[in-house]
Design an enzyme around this catalytic site. Structure first.
Site, short mmCIF file in Angstrom:
data_model
loop_
_atom_site.label_atom_id
_atom_site.label_comp_id
_atom_site.label_asym_id
_atom_site.label_seq_id
_atom_site.Cartn_x
_atom_site.Cartn_y
_atom_site.Cartn_z
N THR A 1 -25.50 42.38 29.72
CA THR A 1 -25.09 41.55 30.53
C THR A 1 -24.66 40.45 30.53
O THR A 1 -24.84 39.74 32.50
CB THR A 1 -25.87 42.18 31.97
OG1 THR A 1 -27.51 42.08 31.35
CG2 THR A 1 -26.03 43.79 32.12
N ARG B 1 -32.42 29.36 14.02
CA ARG B 1 -31.96 28.50 13.51
C ARG B 1 -32.49 27.52 12.49
O ARG B 1 -31.73 27.55 11.65
CB ARG B 1 -31.25 27.46 14.87
CG ARG B 1 -30.59 28.01 15.09
CD ARG B 1 -29.49 27.60 16.44
NE ARG B 1 -29.07 27.97 17.55
CZ ARG B 1 -28.87 27.68 18.73
NH1 ARG B 1 -29.62 26.76 18.97
NH2 ARG B 1 -28.34 29.00 19.86
N CYS C 1 -23.80 25.63 21.24
CA CYS C 1 -22.85 25.68 21.09
C CYS C 1 -22.76 24.78 21.14
O CYS C 1 -21.54 24.58 20.89
CB CYS C 1 -22.91 26.13 23.18
SG CYS C 1 -24.11 25.87 24.12
N GLN D 1 -21.76 18.29 29.12
CA GLN D 1 -21.62 19.44 29.06
C GLN D 1 -21.56 20.63 30.10
O GLN D 1 -22.05 20.33 31.39
CB GLN D 1 -22.72 20.31 28.74
CG GLN D 1 -23.23 19.64 27.42
CD GLN D 1 -24.49 19.98 26.18
OE1 GLN D 1 -24.94 19.12 25.64
NE2 GLN D 1 -24.37 21.26 26.02
N GLY E 1 -23.71 26.97 29.67
CA GLY E 1 -24.46 26.81 29.17
C GLY E 1 -25.68 27.40 29.84
O GLY E 1 -26.86 27.35 29.03
N LYS F 1 -31.66 20.37 18.65
CA LYS F 1 -30.57 20.49 17.78
C LYS F 1 -29.28 19.64 17.60
O LYS F 1 -28.91 20.45 16.19
CB LYS F 1 -30.31 22.07 19.32
CG LYS F 1 -32.03 23.17 19.62
CD LYS F 1 -31.05 23.06 20.80
CE LYS F 1 -32.27 24.31 22.17
NZ LYS F 1 -31.05 24.75 22.78
N HIS G 1 -17.16 22.82 27.13
CA HIS G 1 -18.10 21.20 26.57
C HIS G 1 -17.43 20.33 26.36
O HIS G 1 -16.67 20.49 25.87
CB HIS G 1 -19.18 21.48 26.22
CG HIS G 1 -20.85 22.96 26.12
ND1 HIS G 1 -20.96 22.38 28.01
CD2 HIS G 1 -21.77 23.00 25.52
CE1 HIS G 1 -22.09 23.58 27.75
NE2 HIS G 1 -21.79 24.24 26.46
N ASN H 1 -17.52 26.39 25.86
CA ASN H 1 -18.85 26.93 24.83
C ASN H 1 -19.37 28.74 24.55
O ASN H 1 -20.28 28.85 24.47
CB ASN H 1 -20.07 25.96 26.22
CG ASN H 1 -19.83 26.64 27.67
OD1 ASN H 1 -19.41 26.05 28.23
ND2 ASN H 1 -20.58 26.61 28.15
#
Lengths: 348, 348
Positions: free
Chosen positions: A14, A102, A131, A158, A162, A222, A251, A325
């Site tokens: 959702t 990650r 992203c 950005q 996001g 990141k 982005h 993104n």
């Protein structure tokens, strides 16, 4: 696996990314035998349309992953931490769109145009990068392959999506309040979990995610760490400044690169990018052609333009990279990884 | 000059910058004996308030500069080209806020915190630099003086007011249309004189001013060339990417610098910036303190934050520089030059 396809679970169906995930699976006509939509108990019982049929959302519990071949997670890091191992235990391959795994050395971090081969090393979980990292490495990869790559400096522009659906709503409500000259109280951005909130409408906020002790934000770190991992370049010099803008989706990135060798012609670089997988070159200054977020929404590609030579360094180049993104930065890259799994014969 | 002050002319008094010029002269209680407001014949006859009195706007003709000591120009490059020499011929010192004379080697290009001494070399005209250049060099100057400066890479986040009052109106009207789901036709931005116009609301447009043959825009080349001239560093490596945002007023800049020597402590750099003229340091990541355009409007200072060490180069640093583009970027810097002229005894 059945003849007809795979059993696919979407966790967080959702949310802003989950919705794009379903749309992408549908558009790609992904070979699905059975689709399970999983979410928190709060959303369970609601239903969502997929290919014209209503699919009822079930609560995401460990047992909900019985018989699932591919589980696409985008319901936040803590859900992934809790349930991804349960899904793996039950035989699923997890493609995780959160930051939970990650940097785990046993988890491949994959952008198919860049390091599709890493998928084969998976031990049940494959991570989808951040992203802002994804769209950058797609553009860096062909340059690195042909010329080598020494240094990357990126400043981002950005979009609020996001930060999720509530951030989109905040941008809209706040923009209207400012146009009407009315009072408003920032409540979500720059970062839902942080102490202070600032105006995002008609503003630029140099904070995405929380701050680390070194003065960089987690978003910046990141981009730095994920880029090194995806490109297999642990000593690549990467610097990032991440900024949130009053843009809903899309982005943009202003990127400076120093290549491994001198390249005399910007034309050569444009040709290379233009011929590379996943990239659409939009670069014709004479006709004011360059990528922009408002015009990239709904498209899977990474758009590159404003490619030009640095005026001081022979091996220095600047470019402007834009992508949706929610698609290449999230849903499309995850579905691409799933398609690669099938293509490489890694599902059984 | 009379005992009471100077005869001051403001050319382009009805524009976005001209209005801020009057406000700034008023706030600074600038020593004015007689104030002449000059504009095109279209605006002549209208009146504007200054210190509670109505001042009637006259047509800007050569003879309107008779007896004027200081002429502040901000009515566009062609007006400056035509009338600044006429004002000088009649004994005025011109402070020109357009790009007409900035790179003229006989015209000092001045940011008082950086090169106030250059004012003394004037031959009648002193140029006010481009808005995005001014705020950057104010932050670069103390670094260059103490450590030396080798390289600057800037990506800008610029407000629409830099493109004038019509661009502000376009941003508002377009934002409302998008919020209402209505059609709209971009007509002004990115650049009034160029062929194509693009959506600015909820978008980021990597074009400010027209393109040059080398793929850079004029705005980018202004930042590059003006920085070298103001800082007296013709061989400084400077690169710029200039981007227009849906922000009304307040330019932001993500700046990477390589200093002439290694600096071990970011704390030392913050102390230096904090103690420098014209700079307010807003830099406390623990408390989410950093500069933002929406919170700098109406203030004269240049705001610097997000100062941090590059993770790969000992002499590399990143920072985020924000200022009101109509004030320090235009009106306030012009009035500062006028104050310097008086302070240095250069008016007679």
């Amino acid at each position: 696996m059945t003849q007809k396809g795979f059993n696919v679970a979407v966790v967080g169906a959702t949310g802003a990314v989950g919705q794009q995930m379903l749309k992408t699976l549908e558009e790609r006509n992904f070979p699905i035998a059975k689709l399970s939509l999983l979410a928190s108990s709060r959303s369970a019982g609601r239903s969502v349309e997929y290919k014209g049929e209503e699919v009822v959302i079930q609560e995401a519990t460990p047992d909900a992953f019985e018989g699932v071949d591919i589980a696409l997670f985008s319901a936040g890091g803590s859900i992934s931490k809790e349930l991804a191992p349960e899904a793996v235990k039950r035989g699923a391959v997890v493609i995780d769109n959160t930051s939970a795994y990650r940097m785990d050395e046993n988890v491949p971090l994959v952008v198919p145009e860049v390091n599709e081969g890493d998928i084969a090393k998976h031990q049940g979980i494959i991570a989808n990068p951040n992203c802002s990292t994804i769209q950058m490495v797609v553009a860096l990869k062909p340059l690195q392959e042909k010329y080598g790559l020494n240094k990357v400096i990126v400043s981002t522009y950005q979009a609020v999506s996001g930060a999720g659906a509530k951030a989109i709503q905040e941008l809209r409500t706040q923009s209207q309040a400012i146009l009407d000259g009315e009072e408003f109280t920032p409540e979500i951005l720059p970062c839902a979990g942080d102490k202070k909130h600032y105006q995002i409408a008609f503003n630029a906020v140099p904070q995405i995610d929380k701050f680390q002790d070194n003065g960089y934000t987690f978003e910046e770190m990141k981009m730095i760490n994920e880029t090194k991992k995806i490109m297999h370049m642990p000593s690549l010099a990467v610097a990032a400044t991440c900024v949130r803008l009053p843009v809903e989706t899309g982005h943009s990135e202003s990127v400076y690169v120093e290549l491994g060798e001198d390249v005399s012609s910007v034309h050569e670089i444009k040709e290379l990018l233009s011929a590379s997988a996943g990239i659409t070159l939009q670069d014709d200054p004479d006709h004011q052609v360059y990528p922009m977020p408002a015009y990239c929404v709904g498209k899977n590609d990474v758009f590159v333009g404003r490619v030009r030579k640095d005026l001081d360094r022979e091996n220095g180049f600047h470019m402007w990279i834009v992508s949706d993104n929610l698609l290449k930065g999230a849903a499309w890259n995850s579905v691409q990884i799933a398609e690669s799994l099938i293509k490489l014969g890694l599902l059984n």
